[in-house]
Design a protein around this motif. Structure first.
Motif, PDB file in Angstrom:
ATOM      1  N   VAL A 257       0.244  -8.781 -13.492  1.00  0.00           N
ATOM      2  CA  VAL A 257       0.297  -7.484 -12.825  1.00  0.00           C
ATOM      3  C   VAL A 257      -0.403  -7.563 -11.470  1.00  0.00           C
ATOM      4  O   VAL A 257       0.092  -7.050 -10.456  1.00  0.00           O
ATOM      5  CB  VAL A 257      -0.331  -6.384 -13.714  1.00  0.00           C
ATOM      6  N   LEU A 258      -1.554  -8.232 -11.393  1.00  0.00           N
ATOM      7  CA  LEU A 258      -2.282  -8.369 -10.133  1.00  0.00           C
ATOM      8  C   LEU A 258      -1.484  -9.184  -9.111  1.00  0.00           C
ATOM      9  O   LEU A 258      -1.451  -8.848  -7.921  1.00  0.00           O
ATOM     10  CB  LEU A 258      -3.647  -9.006 -10.375  1.00  0.00           C
ATOM     11  N   ILE A 259      -0.845 -10.240  -9.546  1.00  0.00           N
ATOM     12  CA  ILE A 259      -0.043 -11.063  -8.640  1.00  0.00           C
ATOM     13  C   ILE A 259       1.156 -10.267  -8.115  1.00  0.00           C
ATOM     14  O   ILE A 259       1.470 -10.298  -6.919  1.00  0.00           O
ATOM     15  CB  ILE A 259       0.401 -12.368  -9.333  1.00  0.00           C
ATOM     16  N   ALA A 260       1.819  -9.522  -8.984  1.00  0.00           N
ATOM     17  CA  ALA A 260       2.951  -8.694  -8.563  1.00  0.00           C
ATOM     18  C   ALA A 260       2.499  -7.628  -7.565  1.00  0.00           C
ATOM     19  O   ALA A 260       3.181  -7.359  -6.558  1.00  0.00           O
ATOM     20  CB  ALA A 260       3.613  -8.047  -9.765  1.00  0.00           C
ATOM     21  N   THR A 261       1.344  -7.027  -7.795  1.00  0.00           N
ATOM     22  CA  THR A 261       0.805  -6.021  -6.877  1.00  0.00           C
ATOM     23  C   THR A 261       0.460  -6.645  -5.532  1.00  0.00           C
ATOM     24  O   THR A 261       0.711  -6.048  -4.475  1.00  0.00           O
ATOM     25  CB  THR A 261      -0.438  -5.353  -7.491  1.00  0.00           C
ATOM     26  N   LEU A 262      -0.109  -7.840  -5.533  1.00  0.00           N
ATOM     27  CA  LEU A 262      -0.430  -8.538  -4.288  1.00  0.00           C
ATOM     28  C   LEU A 262       0.826  -8.844  -3.481  1.00  0.00           C
ATOM     29  O   LEU A 262       0.867  -8.605  -2.265  1.00  0.00           O
ATOM     30  CB  LEU A 262      -1.187  -9.836  -4.600  1.00  0.00           C
ATOM     31  N   ILE A 263       1.862  -9.339  -4.125  1.00  0.00           N
ATOM     32  CA  ILE A 263       3.118  -9.651  -3.431  1.00  0.00           C
ATOM     33  C   ILE A 263       3.740  -8.385  -2.849  1.00  0.00           C
ATOM     34  O   ILE A 263       4.191  -8.367  -1.699  1.00  0.00           O
ATOM     35  CB  ILE A 263       4.089 -10.374  -4.386  1.00  0.00           C
ATOM     36  N   LEU A 264       3.740  -7.319  -3.604  1.00  0.00           N
ATOM     37  CA  LEU A 264       4.291  -6.046  -3.130  1.00  0.00           C
ATOM     38  C   LEU A 264       3.501  -5.504  -1.938  1.00  0.00           C
ATOM     39  O   LEU A 264       4.073  -5.051  -0.946  1.00  0.00           O
ATOM     40  CB  LEU A 264       4.297  -5.019  -4.266  1.00  0.00           C
TER      41      LEU A 264
END
Length: 157
Positions: free
Chosen positions: A17-24
């Motif tokens: 979830v943190l990685i997806a939020t960072l990419i977004l």
């Protein structure tokens, strides 16, 4: 020996979830930066368009009053040599006012007339779009004038 956890993983972990939020968030910041640059360039294009309108307006005034004296080497906001009593003086005052309204006191305009050639030059501060202090943009319009000769009146037959 039996394993305690025989169920497959269901759902996402916190790291995913943190990685997806960072990419977004990186993508959205890039899009916002592109939007800001586009707004700067649109503003610069608007200024160029306004400068061309002012120059063409002045050229039309010169063509309409071909007998007037529109020669000036440096028309600035502090220019006091213009007489508002004649049409050419009123046109030059209007030209000066249009320049000041469109780009402020740092803007400059010049009109030169050489024989039948008219050159109208505008210069203004475009540091907002360029990102540099004192970055000036300019617009120059050159046109050939057709000299008006007196047309003989209609002859009666």
């Amino acid at each position: 020996m039996r394993r305690c956890n025989q169920h497959p993983q269901a759902g996402m972990t916190l790291i995913e979830v943190l990685i997806a939020t960072l990419i977004l968030s990186v993508g959205l910041l890039g899009a916002a930066g592109a939007q800001i640059k586009a707004l700067k360039y649109v503003d610069s294009a608007l200024m160029s368009t306004q400068a061309s309108f002012i120059a063409y307006d002045m050229l039309d005034r010169i063509r309409a009053n071909s007998a007037g004296d529109y020669r000036t080497s440096a028309l600035t906001a502090t220019h006091h040599g213009i007489s508002a009593t004649n049409v050419a003086g009123q046109d030059l005052n209007e030209f000066k006012r249009n320049i000041r309204q469109f780009a402020g006191d740092s803007a400059r305009g010049a009109i030169s007339v050489s024989e039948q050639q008219v050159t109208i030059h505008l210069e203004w501060d475009d540091s907002r779009a360029e990102g540099l202090d004192g970055a000036f943009q300019s617009f120059t319009l050159r046109s050939q004038l057709l000299l008006q000769h007196s047309v003989p009146s209609h002859e009666q037959v």
